[in-house]
Design an enzyme around this catalytic site. Structure first.
Site, PDB file in Angstrom:
ATOM      1  N   THR A   1     -35.067  41.194  52.394  1.00  0.00           N
ATOM      2  CA  THR A   1     -35.325  42.263  53.355  1.00  0.00           C
ATOM      3  C   THR A   1     -34.391  43.451  53.152  1.00  0.00           C
ATOM      4  O   THR A   1     -33.265  43.280  52.658  1.00  0.00           O
ATOM      5  CB  THR A   1     -35.140  41.706  54.790  1.00  0.00           C
TER       6      THR A   1
ATOM      7  N   TYR B   1     -29.033  37.381  61.389  1.00  0.00           N
ATOM      8  CA  TYR B   1     -30.217  37.265  60.518  1.00  0.00           C
ATOM      9  C   TYR B   1     -29.952  37.911  59.162  1.00  0.00           C
ATOM     10  O   TYR B   1     -30.103  37.274  58.111  1.00  0.00           O
ATOM     11  CB  TYR B   1     -31.444  37.914  61.180  1.00  0.00           C
TER      12      TYR B   1
END
Ligand code: NAD
Ligand code: TYD
Length: 341
Positions: free
Chosen positions: A128, A153
């Site tokens: 990501t 995260y």
């Protein structure tokens, strides 16, 4: 072409499996998924009805399982592993980081090690843009931007990216890392901004906008991301990182207003709530390397992609109802109570 896809019952993995089985007649896919709250076998109901037991196989299991994963890799002559499995929601990682470290870090390491032992010729790790941290008002992330994750995260994803890198450098394992910006599209779990706003608007409920609503994300349609992963799998160079972005920077408020307009709902539903702790201000992706090396560019405009996505949610109300389990509702209710206090 035999592929092990992990996390294939989630949002992006299920779109990827559908795409690959349709685009490649020689593709045989094994999907290893733990079926957490975010994984739903029904996302692949059509694939199961067409191909189960032939070109598609489902294995209910955990990427952290040190017995199952090596055993599974020996069951088929795999050409590649594609690791989509992850805990993926920033807000949940703030409430409880443990499953993020377990699945995203330890699970990825277990997969890398098993793939190394089995000498799998290619390993694509799906990551990501959030690993790069936060941008100011200008500039874009390139693949050479230093990693500076800010949430549990993104820290867990950055850690798994570094393990992938280490397996390439230490063991010459053919690992490729892809990093993509914020996805939207069919089958996204309604904890993420786009389906959450759609769902709340359809029920005339207040729409929680964190902070001042001016945080910027670079939005990309999930199918553009899937084509990028496909190109990295087929054409990528081992050891490389590839960025994918949507050329669609929007503030959260702009995204919410777009959805409200397309849904025919009033902006009075917007409710500003306490900001997310450590909330990254802006993401924007430069993807010149993916264009040069993979021939990849995003195809869907934000406006068309958002319209078709909302049309999908409108005609798939039963899917939305189904994924709204009791556990999910309890989590979200507690979360919003905390931030409105
Ligand atoms: P998701 O939460 O919708 O799906 C995750 C899937 O992984 C679920 O099916 C879940 O059951 C499965 N899973 C979780 N833990 C597992 C475990 N231990 N073993 C096996 N399966 C497990 O996530 P998503 O949005 O589809 O994201 C997929 C990948 O893409 C993730 O790695 C995420 O970091 C990355 N990514 C997502 C976005 C985005 O906008 N959603 C953007 C860039 C990258
Ligand atoms: P999200 O979909 O959770 O993706 P990410 O945090 O991985 O970017 O959130 C997208 C943006 O929308 C992010 O800036 C946080 C914001 N947001 C809200 O303002 N309200 C919400 O209810 C949610 C879920 C997100």
């Amino acid at each position: 072409m035999h592929l092990l896809v992990t996390g294939g019952c989630g949002f992006i993995g299920s779109n990827f499996i559908q795409h690959m089985l349709a685009a490649h007649q020689d593709a045989v896919i094994v999907n290893l998924d733990k079926l957490t709250y975010a994984g739903n076998r029904r996302n692949l109901a059509e694939v199961e009805s067409l191909f189960l037991g032939r070109r598609y196989h489902f294995v209910h299991g955990d990427i952290c399982d040190q017995t199952l994963v090596p055993e599974l890799l020996g069951r088929f002559p795999f050409d590649a592993v594609l690791n989509f499995a992850a805990e993926s929601h920033v807000d949940r990682s703030i409430s409880d980081p443990f499953p993020f470290v377990t699945t995203n870090v330890l699970g990825t390491q277990n997969l890398l090690e098993a793939a190394r032992q089995a000498e799998i010729p290619r390993f694509v790790h799906i990551s990501t843009d959030e690993v790069y941290g936060s941008l100011g008002p200008t500039g874009q992330f390139t693949e050479d931007t230093p990693l500076a994750p800010n949430s549990p995260y993104s820290a867990s994803k950055a850690s798994s990216d570094l393990l992938a890198r280490a397996y390439f450098h230490t063991y010459a394992m053919p690992v490729i890392v892809t990093r993509c910006s914020n996805n939207y599209g069919p089958y996204q779990f309604p904890e993420k901004l786009v389906p959450l706003v759609y769902l709340k608007a359809s029920r005339n409920e207040a729409i929680p906008v964190y902070g001042d609503g001016q945080n910027v994300r670079d939005w990309i349609h999930v199918m553009d991301h899937c084509r990028g992963v496909e190109a990295a799998l087929l054409k990528g160079t081992p050891g490389a990182v590839y960025n994918f972005g949507g050329d669609a920077e929007r503030t959260n408020l702009e995204v919410v207003r777009t959805i409200l307009k397309l849904s025919g709902k009033s902006e009075d539903l917007i409710s500003f709530v306490a900001d997310r702790p450590g909330h990254d201000r802006r993401y924007a992706m430069a993807y010149a390397r993916s264009t040069a090396d993979l021939g990849w560019t995003p195809r869907q405009s934000f406006e068309d992609g958002m319209a078709s996505t909302l049309a999908w949610y409108t005609s798939n109300g039963a899917w939305l109802d189904e994924v709204q389990s009791g556990a999910y509702r309890q989590f979200m209710d507690k979360w919003y109570r905390t931030r409105q206090a």
